[in-house]
Write an enzyme that holds these catalytic residues in place. Structure first.
Site, PDB file in Angstrom:
ATOM      1  N   ASP A 398      57.333   1.410  77.544  1.00  0.00           N
ATOM      2  CA  ASP A 398      57.225   0.636  76.244  1.00  0.00           C
ATOM      3  C   ASP A 398      58.038   1.343  75.200  1.00  0.00           C
ATOM      4  O   ASP A 398      58.682   0.695  74.340  1.00  0.00           O
ATOM      5  CB  ASP A 398      55.574   0.548  75.807  1.00  0.00           C
ATOM      6  N   VAL A 399      58.070   2.924  75.146  1.00  0.00           N
ATOM      7  CA  VAL A 399      58.722   3.295  74.020  1.00  0.00           C
ATOM      8  C   VAL A 399      60.150   3.205  73.882  1.00  0.00           C
ATOM      9  O   VAL A 399      60.846   3.897  72.927  1.00  0.00           O
ATOM     10  CB  VAL A 399      58.486   4.886  73.742  1.00  0.00           C
TER      11      VAL A 399
END
Lengths: 471, 108
Positions: A398-399
Site C-alpha cells: 500500500d505504501v
C-alpha cells in the site's frame, strides 16, 4: 561479368562454396548461443554477422551468379535504407523496427518464390513447388503481418484490437482459400494468375490475423512472425537447393518459436490466446472483474532481476511487511553489499508506516547491520526516484500504491506514498497477487515497467543474490 | 542434393535451433529476437541466385532486385539494431574495473 564455364577457378567449386556455408551456419549456431547470455550477447551478434558475411561472399562466388548490375543496385539500395534506419531509431521504437526488418525478410521470401515460379514457367517439379508454395504463403503472411505490427506500434493505426464482425469466420475462409489455391498449384497448375492470387490471399490473411491483436501482445506476435519468416526461408532453401538457407532458416524457425513461447510465458499469456486476439475475454486467472480490462502483470525470474540490478547505477530498496514476515533483512543486506561491490549505489526507502509499527523497518535493517546513512525517510527519498534505475520493492504494497495520489475514490487517497512508480523500472517481490493490508489493488503492478518476482521474500532475495554472483 | 538429404538437414537444424535457446533472461528476449531476425536475412542468398536466372525477363529482374534490397535491409538493419540494443549491456567504467579486478583475482 561473363564467367568462363570450363575454366572455373577452385573458389567457384560447389564444394568450396558449401564448405563456406558450413562455416557460416556454425557461426550462426555459436552466435545464437552467445546471444542468450548477457555477458556474451554482443559478441554473439557479431559472430553471427561474420557468418552472414561469409555466406553472402560464398554465394557471390557461385558461377550461376549473373546480372551484377542489379545485384549491386539491390544491395546498395538495401544498405542505404537499412543502415540509417537502424542508426536513427530510438531505443523505445526498437520493437517496431524489428517488425519492419522481419517484414522485409518475409517479403523477400515471397518475391523469390514468385520469381522462381515465373522462371520455371510454373512448371516446377514436386519437390520444388511444395516448398515454393509454402514459402510464398508464409513469406506473404509475415510481410503483411509485420507491417501491421509496425503500424500499430508506431501508432500509425490504433494499437487497440480492431475487430470486424465475423472476423473469425472471415479468417478461417481466407486460410482455407489460401490452402486450396496452394494445393491447386502443387497439383500441377501452371497458372501465374493463381500464384498471384495465392500471394494476395495470404497477404489479406496476414493483415486480418494481426489487426485484432492488442498493442501489449505485439512483441510476442513479432517474435512469432519472426519464426515464421525463418521457416519460409528454410522452405525457399529447399526449393532452391541451397543448404545455407535451409539451415539458417530452420535455426531461426526453431529458436524463434522457443523464444516466442518464453516471451508469452513471461507476460503470463498463452500464444493461442494472443493470436485469438480480442476473443479470449481477458486472460485466464485474472483477478475478478479487473480481468475484463485485459490487464496482465509481468512476472520475472531471479536471474533476470540479477541482470537488471547488476547493470543499474542506482537501486532503491523499498522494504515492507513482507520482508519482516520472511525475516529477509539479512539476505537483503547481503544483496545490497554485493551490488555495492559492483559499484551500484544502494539506498533504502523507509515509509513511516511500512510494516506493522512505526520504525519497524529501521529496526529490522539495523539488526542486519545496514549502514544508517543508507536508510532514507520518505521525504528525502522521493525526489531520488526519477533518477533511480531499479526500485526493488520487497513485500511492501500500500505504501507504493499510486492510487493514493491519483484515485480520489480510493480508500487510501491522500496517504503520502513512496513514488516508486517514478523510477525507471520496478521489481516487486511478493508472495502472490493478493492485495495488501488495505485490501485494494495496486496499480503499480500493472504498469509496463513493473515486473513481479513471486515467492517468499527471503528465498527470492537469496536466489537473486546467487544469480548475481554468477554474472 | 536430393530432397531426403535436405529434409534430414532441416530436421537436424530444427533440433539444434530448439536446443540452442534454452534459458534466456527476459532482458535478452528482444535482442535475441532481433538477432534471429537478422539471421533469416539469409534469404538475400535466394535473391542473389534468382537474379542470375532472370535472364533479361524484366518482371523477374524487378522481383529479384527488390528481394535483394529487402534481404539486405533485413541483414544490415537487423544486425545493427541488435548491436545497438546490446550496447546497453556494456558495463559502465566503474563496475567494470571492479569486476575485472575480481576476475583477475579469481583467475577466471
Amino acid at each position: 561479368m561473363a564467367h568462363l564455364p570450363l575454366a572455373a577457378s577452385w573458389y567457384q567449386d560447389q564444394d568450396f562454396i558449401r564448405g563456406l556455408y558450413i562455416i557460416a551456419f556454425a557461426l550462426f549456431i555459436l552466435g545464437l548461443r552467445m546471444l542468450s547470455h548477457p555477458r556474451t550477447a554482443r559478441r554473439g551478434n557479431q559472430v553471427a554477422a561474420v557468418g552472414m558475411a561469409i555466406a553472402v561472399v560464398a554465394t557471390l562466388l557461385d558461377e550461376r551468379i549473373g546480372n551484377w548490375g542489379l545485384i549491386v543496385l539491390g544491395i546498395a539500395v538495401g544498405t542505404a535504407i537499412g543502415i540509417p534506419a537502424a542508426r536513427s531509431v530510438k531505443m523505445t521504437a526498437m520493437p517496431q523496427m524489428v517488425a519492419l526488418f522481419n517484414g522485409v525478410g518475409g517479403g523477400a521470401v515471397a518475391l523469390i518464390a514468385w520469381a522462381e515460379f515465373r522462371h520455371a514457367g510454373g512448371d516446377l517439379p514436386l519437390d520444388s513447388i511444395i516448398p515454393n508454395v509454402f514459402a510464398a504463403i508464409v513469406g506473404s503472411v509475415s510481410f503483411w503481418g509485420s507491417n501491421i505490427a509496425f503500424a500499430k506500434l508506431q501508432e500509425l493505426i490504433s494499437g487497440r484490437p480492431i475487430m470486424l464482425p465475423g472476423q473469425r469466420l472471415v479468417n478461417a475462409v481466407l486460410l482455407l482459400g489460401t490452402l486450396a489455391v496452394g494445393c491447386a498449384l502443387m497439383a500441377g497448375s501452371e497458372s501465374e494468375a493463381l500464384f498471384i492470387l495465392l500471394l494476395v490471399l495470404a497477404a489479406v490473411f496476414g493483415n486480418m490475423v494481426v489487426l485484432p491483436i492488442g498493442g501489449a501482445d505485439m512483441p510476442v506476435v513479432i517474435s512469432l512472425l519472426n519464426a515464421f519468416t525463418g521457416l519460409s526461408a528454410a522452405a525457399a532453401g529447399i526449393a532452391l537447393d541451397n543448404i545455407a538457407l535451409i539451415v539458417a532458416g530452420m535455426l531461426v524457425g526453431a529458436s524463434g518459436s522457443i523464444l516466442t513461447n518464453l516471451m508469452a510465458k513471461a507476460m503470463n499469456r498463452s500464444i493461442p490466446a494472443i493470436v485469438a486476439g480480442g476473443f479470449g475475454g481477458g486472460p485466464s486467472g485474472g483477478a475478478g472483474p479487473a480481468g475484463a480490462e485485459d490487464r496482465s502483470v509481468r512476472s520475472t525470474s531471479p536471474e533476470d532481476v540479477a541482470i537488471q540490478l547488476a547493470y543499474a547505477s542506482k537501486v532503491v530498496v523499498v522494504p515492507g511487511y513482507g520482508m519482516a514476515v520472511a525475516q529477509a533483512q539479512h539476505a537483503v543486506r547481503d544483496l545490497a553489499a554485493e551490488l555495492e561491490r559492483r559499484g551500484v549505489e544502494v539506498l533504502y526507502a523507509i515509509h513511516p508506516v511500512a510494516g506493522r509499527m512505526p520504525g519497524h523497518m529501521n529496526v529490522l535493517l539495523a539488526e542486519a547491520d545496514v549502514p544508517y546513512e543508507q536508510l532514507k525517510e520518505m521525504d528525502d527519498i522521493n525526489p531520488e526516484f526519477p533518477t533511480t534505475d531499479v526500485s526493488l520493492v520487497i513485500g511492501a504494497n500500500d505504501v507504493t500504491n499510486p492510487a493514493a495520489r491519483e484515485q480520489r475514490d480510493s480508500p487510501i487517497y491522500g496517504m503520502p506514498i513512496l513514488d516508486v512508480d517514478k523510477s525507471q523500472s520496478v521489481i516487486v517481490l511478493k508472495r502472490s497477487m493478493n492485495p495488501g493490508f488495505a485490501g485494494i489493488e495496486n496499480e503499480l503492478y500493472y504498469e509496463e515497467k513493473t515486473s513481479m518476482l513471486f515467492g517468499d521474500a527471503k528465498g527470492s532475495v537469496e536466489s537473486v543474490l546467487a544469480e548475481l554472483k554468477q554474472l | 542434393m536430393d530432397i531426403l538429404t535436405e529434409i534430414a538437414i532441416l530436421v537436424l537444424a530444427a533440433f539444434v535451433g530448439f536446443e540452442v535457446i534454452s534459458k534466456v533472461p527476459n532482458t535478452l528476449h528482444t535482442p535475441l529476437m532481433s538477432g534471429t531476425n537478422a539471421i533469416h536475412g539469409i534469404v538475400l542468398l535466394g535473391g542473389l541466385l534468382v537474379v542470375g536466372e532472370a535472364g533479361g525477363e524484366t518482371l523477374n529482374e524487378v522481383l529479384a532486385t527488390i528481394a535483394i534490397a529487402f534481404g539486405t535491409i533485413n541483414i544490415v538493419g537487423g544486425f545493427l539494431v541488435t548491436d545497438r540494443m546490446l550496447e546497453m549491456f556494456k558495463k559502465r567504467p566503474d563496475p567494470k574495473a571492479a569486476s575485472a579486478q575480481r576476475d583477475a583475482q579469481e583467475g577466471s
